[in-house]
Design a protein around this motif. Structure first.
Motif, PDB file in Angstrom:
ATOM      1  N   PRO B 249       0.816  -1.222   0.000  1.00 17.61           N
ATOM      2  CA  PRO B 249       0.000   0.000   0.000  1.00 17.61           C
ATOM      3  C   PRO B 249       0.851   1.274   0.000  1.00 17.61           C
ATOM      4  N   ARG B 250       2.016   1.218   0.581  1.00 16.25           N
ATOM      5  CA  ARG B 250       2.848   2.401   0.653  1.00 16.25           C
ATOM      6  C   ARG B 250       3.289   2.837  -0.750  1.00 16.25           C
ATOM      7  N   VAL B 251       3.741   1.849  -1.507  1.00 19.48           N
ATOM      8  CA  VAL B 251       4.155   2.153  -2.873  1.00 19.48           C
ATOM      9  C   VAL B 251       2.967   2.641  -3.695  1.00 19.48           C
ATOM     10  N   VAL B 252       1.815   1.971  -3.523  1.00 21.40           N
ATOM     11  CA  VAL B 252       0.631   2.335  -4.295  1.00 21.40           C
ATOM     12  C   VAL B 252       0.232   3.775  -4.017  1.00 21.40           C
ATOM     13  N   SER B 253       0.194   4.132  -2.746  1.00 22.40           N
ATOM     14  CA  SER B 253      -0.246   5.487  -2.437  1.00 22.40           C
ATOM     15  C   SER B 253       0.785   6.497  -2.913  1.00 22.40           C
ATOM     16  N   GLN B 254       2.044   6.125  -2.851  1.00 22.15           N
ATOM     17  CA  GLN B 254       3.079   7.034  -3.354  1.00 22.15           C
ATOM     18  C   GLN B 254       2.913   7.267  -4.851  1.00 22.15           C
ATOM     19  N   ARG B 261      -0.568  14.513  -8.672  1.00 24.24           N
ATOM     20  CA  ARG B 261       0.083  15.814  -8.691  1.00 24.24           C
ATOM     21  C   ARG B 261       0.544  16.159 -10.106  1.00 24.24           C
ATOM     22  N   GLU B 262       1.106  15.149 -10.736  1.00 23.37           N
ATOM     23  CA  GLU B 262       1.628  15.381 -12.079  1.00 23.37           C
ATOM     24  C   GLU B 262       0.493  15.775 -13.031  1.00 23.37           C
ATOM     25  N   LEU B 263      -0.624  15.062 -12.881  1.00 27.83           N
ATOM     26  CA  LEU B 263      -1.751  15.312 -13.771  1.00 27.83           C
ATOM     27  C   LEU B 263      -2.344  16.703 -13.530  1.00 27.83           C
ATOM     28  N   ARG B 264      -2.486  17.027 -12.259  1.00 29.16           N
ATOM     29  CA  ARG B 264      -2.965  18.366 -11.918  1.00 29.16           C
ATOM     30  C   ARG B 264      -2.051  19.428 -12.501  1.00 29.16           C
ATOM     31  N   GLU B 281       6.516  23.946  -5.395  1.00 27.55           N
ATOM     32  CA  GLU B 281       5.728  22.726  -5.527  1.00 27.55           C
ATOM     33  C   GLU B 281       6.496  21.650  -6.299  1.00 27.55           C
ATOM     34  N   ARG B 282       7.246  22.085  -7.290  1.00 27.61           N
ATOM     35  CA  ARG B 282       8.059  21.134  -8.038  1.00 27.61           C
ATOM     36  C   ARG B 282       9.087  20.471  -7.146  1.00 27.61           C
ATOM     37  N   VAL B 283       9.804  21.307  -6.377  1.00 26.37           N
ATOM     38  CA  VAL B 283      10.847  20.792  -5.502  1.00 26.37           C
ATOM     39  C   VAL B 283      10.255  19.805  -4.504  1.00 26.37           C
ATOM     40  N   ALA B 284       9.130  20.189  -3.898  1.00 26.89           N
ATOM     41  CA  ALA B 284       8.497  19.308  -2.915  1.00 26.89           C
ATOM     42  C   ALA B 284       8.083  18.002  -3.570  1.00 26.89           C
ATOM     43  N   ALA B 285       7.551  18.106  -4.786  1.00 32.62           N
ATOM     44  CA  ALA B 285       7.113  16.910  -5.497  1.00 32.62           C
ATOM     45  C   ALA B 285       8.292  15.981  -5.766  1.00 32.62           C
ATOM     46  N   ASP B 286       9.404  16.562  -6.207  1.00 33.10           N
ATOM     47  CA  ASP B 286      10.585  15.739  -6.498  1.00 33.10           C
ATOM     48  C   ASP B 286      11.034  14.981  -5.252  1.00 33.10           C
ATOM     49  N   VAL B 287      11.105  15.716  -4.128  1.00 24.80           N
ATOM     50  CA  VAL B 287      11.584  15.073  -2.904  1.00 24.80           C
ATOM     51  C   VAL B 287      10.591  14.024  -2.432  1.00 24.80           C
ATOM     52  N   GLU B 288       9.299  14.327  -2.569  1.00 28.06           N
ATOM     53  CA  GLU B 288       8.275  13.339  -2.196  1.00 28.06           C
ATOM     54  C   GLU B 288       8.488  12.045  -2.972  1.00 28.06           C
ATOM     55  N   ASP B 289       8.707  12.187  -4.261  1.00 29.01           N
ATOM     56  CA  ASP B 289       8.869  11.005  -5.099  1.00 29.01           C
ATOM     57  C   ASP B 289      10.125  10.231  -4.738  1.00 29.01           C
ATOM     58  N   ILE B 295       4.844  15.891   1.837  1.00 28.91           N
ATOM     59  CA  ILE B 295       5.245  17.274   2.064  1.00 28.91           C
ATOM     60  C   ILE B 295       4.071  18.179   1.759  1.00 28.91           C
ATOM     61  N   GLU B 296       3.717  18.992   2.714  1.00 25.21           N
ATOM     62  CA  GLU B 296       2.629  19.945   2.486  1.00 25.21           C
ATOM     63  C   GLU B 296       3.254  21.303   2.157  1.00 25.21           C
ATOM     64  N   VAL B 297       2.844  21.861   1.022  1.00 23.40           N
ATOM     65  CA  VAL B 297       3.421  23.128   0.580  1.00 23.40           C
ATOM     66  C   VAL B 297       2.378  24.228   0.675  1.00 23.40           C
ATOM     67  N   VAL B 298       2.713  25.296   1.357  1.00 22.60           N
ATOM     68  CA  VAL B 298       1.834  26.456   1.429  1.00 22.60           C
ATOM     69  C   VAL B 298       2.628  27.672   0.984  1.00 22.60           C
ATOM     70  N   VAL B 299       2.129  28.345  -0.032  1.00 28.25           N
ATOM     71  CA  VAL B 299       2.818  29.540  -0.521  1.00 28.25           C
ATOM     72  C   VAL B 299       1.867  30.718  -0.441  1.00 28.25           C
ATOM     73  N   VAL B 300       2.332  31.795   0.122  1.00 29.23           N
ATOM     74  CA  VAL B 300       1.531  33.011   0.196  1.00 29.23           C
ATOM     75  C   VAL B 300       2.182  34.055  -0.695  1.00 29.23           C
ATOM     76  N   GLY B 301       1.425  34.575  -1.613  1.00 32.74           N
ATOM     77  CA  GLY B 301       1.971  35.528  -2.571  1.00 32.74           C
ATOM     78  C   GLY B 301       2.767  34.786  -3.629  1.00 32.74           C
ATOM     79  N   ASP B 302       3.197  35.509  -4.632  1.00 32.28           N
ATOM     80  CA  ASP B 302       3.950  34.856  -5.694  1.00 32.28           C
ATOM     81  C   ASP B 302       4.739  35.912  -6.455  1.00 32.28           C
ATOM     82  N   CYS B 303       5.815  35.491  -7.076  1.00 32.21           N
ATOM     83  CA  CYS B 303       6.568  36.401  -7.937  1.00 32.21           C
ATOM     84  C   CYS B 303       7.405  35.561  -8.885  1.00 32.21           C
ATOM     85  N   PRO B 304       7.894  36.164  -9.943  1.00 32.10           N
ATOM     86  CA  PRO B 304       8.724  35.399 -10.883  1.00 32.10           C
ATOM     87  C   PRO B 304      10.025  34.943 -10.236  1.00 32.10           C
TER      88      PRO B 304
END
Lengths: 215, 405
Positions: B249-254, B261-264, B281-289, B295-304
């Protein structure tokens, strides 16, 4: 309301998820009913009068919003905690504004969920890090328009600090420790933010939510 | 008059607006009146009468009819009934009224009922009608199997129409046109050009229409192919992997989480790491994989994302990898805040924590890759750790508002 176990109704359209939550919450709460769509949820909740409803945001028959719209005015003693996989700010903000006392994601662990249910049953608000981030983003400090109700439309410095720590993943206890305030005070701040979120008709809030729709 | 019960309006909708189509079924000439009636939900006869009445006003009805004919495409889905004698007669009747309308139009334009001019013009008009009507049918030939005789009669009609136009043009040239005057050459050239344009018009129109249709189809096909390729590469692949790992189940849920995430991301987000939010979000996704953590990512505001913020991103990645290695199963939180003057990132885990002072100076990944990197780019990093409560890394980078290279 703290005497005895908290009575909970579980509303989610996935049976697998319902049984999962049932197993995870285990003996911590008393699950008195389940429902899988908005219609049956409304009747089950009206019948059982639970302390807390764990409400999925996305439901057949109008979603969690429909349930909230039908019951929040009718049954003021029933508290709603929104539970969702959806990360869309629009959905989150809309259930909170519909009357939910908090929002947690479905990835929450069993003990955390049990604590959140207890907290909501006691009348406090439950903010996940994500919801805290949404609120900080929506009530960005930059806007300074002359609005109708200043108090409702602005977060105090202290509330901002509390939310920031919650967004950083701190528990209420840790927030209290970091800011040298009691857990009760943290809860008061969070409830105040929830009230602002529900009552403010600041147009930035709507605009922000819609501009972030595609998440 | 053929007054059949109108079939349900075509459901073909382009851009949310129902297009006007000319109808084949129950048409007299080109199906303009019938198509209009269908489109507006009124009776066909009423529309026809309106055209005839309008024709009396300086031929406006004829002009309108011709314009509709040219610009409204023929509905190809309409019932295709065989032509019968009676319909041929009514068609002739319609043609006749069109001709009368044309004459009225000519008179309104001040050309008068000069028979020497009117007759050739009538011939040209008849030729145009036959030719253009035939062009409609030619278009149909490519969509439906049409019997050989019908094809032959079609060719004959096209030929007849062309001949009529040529004849009319010729008659104008030898007859009323004053070719000896100063303008003689010009008039002759004009008449010939007009004739050729009228003859080749239907084909030009068709070519343009086909070209547009083909381009649309190609674009649609490309989109579809891209979606199919993506679904194949990602979703189907993941589903296969999940089937193979049903027992874990661990692998499946991963796998499921990574795929979701990728599809979204593919559906809704800009493709490159253009902004702080996307980068985090990309960085968190990479490390998760890579490390099977949540990893829960919360970002407030945004800029280039500029060079400095790219350094923040890389430092975040290191801090996350570190947290993933030592924090075990507990959740990791990333909180990034984009303020007008600076960007702050907190990476928090609920692992065992450690005593900073107790770690040998040469053995701390955080010290090199996080603290050092931030310092090199003009920022700062603070690591807080309490044994038993987890670790929090705080990164702060001032924002350079002007340069964004």
């Amino acid at each position: 309301m703290t005497e005895g176990r908290v009575r909970v109704v579980l509303v989610d359209d996935h049976r697998m998820f319902r049984s999962g939550v049932r197993a995870e919450l285990g003996s911590a709460v008393d699950i008195v009913g389940e429902a899988e769509d908005a219609q049956s949820a409304i009747s089950v909740i009206a019948q059982t009068r639970p302390d807390v409803v764990l409400l999925d945001v996305h439901l057949p028959g109008g979603g969690g919003r429909a349930v909230l719209a039908a019951l929040v005015g009718e049954l003021p003693d029933v508290r709603f905690l929104a539970l969702s996989v959806s990360d869309a700010p629009e959905d989150v903000i809309s259930v909170i504004r519909g009357g939910a006392r908090g929002y947690v994601t479905k990835s929450i662990t069993g003990p955390e969920l049990a604590a959140a249910v207890r907290r909501v049953a006691e009348g406090d608000a439950v903010f996940s890090p994500r919801l805290a981030g949404f609120v900080l983003d929506a009530f960005a400090a930059t806007t300074d328009v002359a609005t109708v109700d200043e108090d409702l439309d602005r977060l105090s410095q202290r509330e901002r600090e509390v939310l920031r720590l919650i967004a950083r993943g701190y528990t209420y206890k840790e927030v209290g420790k970091a800011l040298f305030i009691s857990v009760k005070t943290v809860e008061t701040h969070v409830s105040a933010v929830l009230r602002k979120l529900q009552l403010s008709n600041r147009h930035e809030l709507t605009r922000w939510a819609t501009s972030r729709r595609l998440v | 008059m053929t007054s059949t019960v109108p079939p349900p309006a075509t459901a073909e909708v382009a851009g949310g607006v129902q297009r006007l189509y000319r109808r084949r079924d129950g048409r007299l000439l080109a199906g303009v009146a019938r198509g209009l009636a269908q489109h507006l939900g009124v009776d066909t006869i009423a529309v026809r009468v309106l055209f005839v009445v309008l024709a009396a006003f300086g031929g406006a009805g004829v002009l309108a009819y011709i314009l509709f004919w040219v610009f409204a495409p023929l509905d190809r889905s309409g019932a295709d009934r065989p032509m019968d004698r009676q319909r041929d007669v009514t068609t002739l009747l319609a043609l006749g009224s069109l001709a009368v309308g044309t004459l009225l139009l000519l008179r309104a334009l001040g050309l008068g009922f000069d028979l020497g001019l009117a007759l050739p013009l009538l011939a040209v008009a008849a030729g145009v009608v036959i030719l253009w009507r035939q062009a409609d049918d030619d278009a149909r030939v490519r969509w439906r199997q049409v019997t050989g005789t019908e094809r032959w009669s079609g060719a004959a009609r096209a030929f007849g129409g062309g001949a009529l136009i040529l004849l009319g043009a010729g008659a104008i040239l030898v007859g009323p046109a004053d070719l000896d005057g100063t303008w003689g050459g010009l008039v002759a050239a004009l008449v010939v050009t007009m004739g050729l344009a009228l003859i080749s018009g239907p084909w030009w129109m068709r070519m343009a229409r086909d070209l547009a249709a083909e381009r649309n189809a190609r674009i649609r096909e490309q989109e579809r192919a891209e979606v199919a390729a993506h679904v194949h590469d990602s979703v189907l692949h993941t589903l296969t992997l999940i089937q193979r790992h049903v027992d874990d189940p661990r692998v499946v849920s991963q796998l499921a989480r990574a795929q979701e995430r990728e599809l979204r991301g593919w559906l809704y987000r800009p493709r490159a790491d253009a902004s702080v939010t996307a980068a985090m979000e990309r960085v968190a996704a990479d490390v998760e994989d890579a490390h099977a953590v949540t990893i829960e990512v919360v970002v407030v505001g945004d800029c280039p994302l500029d060079d400095r913020l790219a350094a923040v991103r890389d430092a975040t990645r290191e801090a996350l990898v570190n947290a993933a290695k030592y924090a075990g199963d507990s959740a990791i939180t990333v909180y990034a805040e984009v303020a007008p003057g600076h960007v702050t990132v907190f990476i928090r885990d609920r692992g065992p924590g450690f005593d900073m002072a107790a770690v040998p100076a040469d053995r701390l990944g955080l010290r090199q890759s996080v603290v050092g990197r931030m310092a090199r780019h003009g920022g700062s990093a603070v690591v807080r750790s309490v044994a038993g409560e987890g670790t929090e890394v705080q990164l702060e980078m001032p924002r350079d508002v002007r340069s964004s290279s």
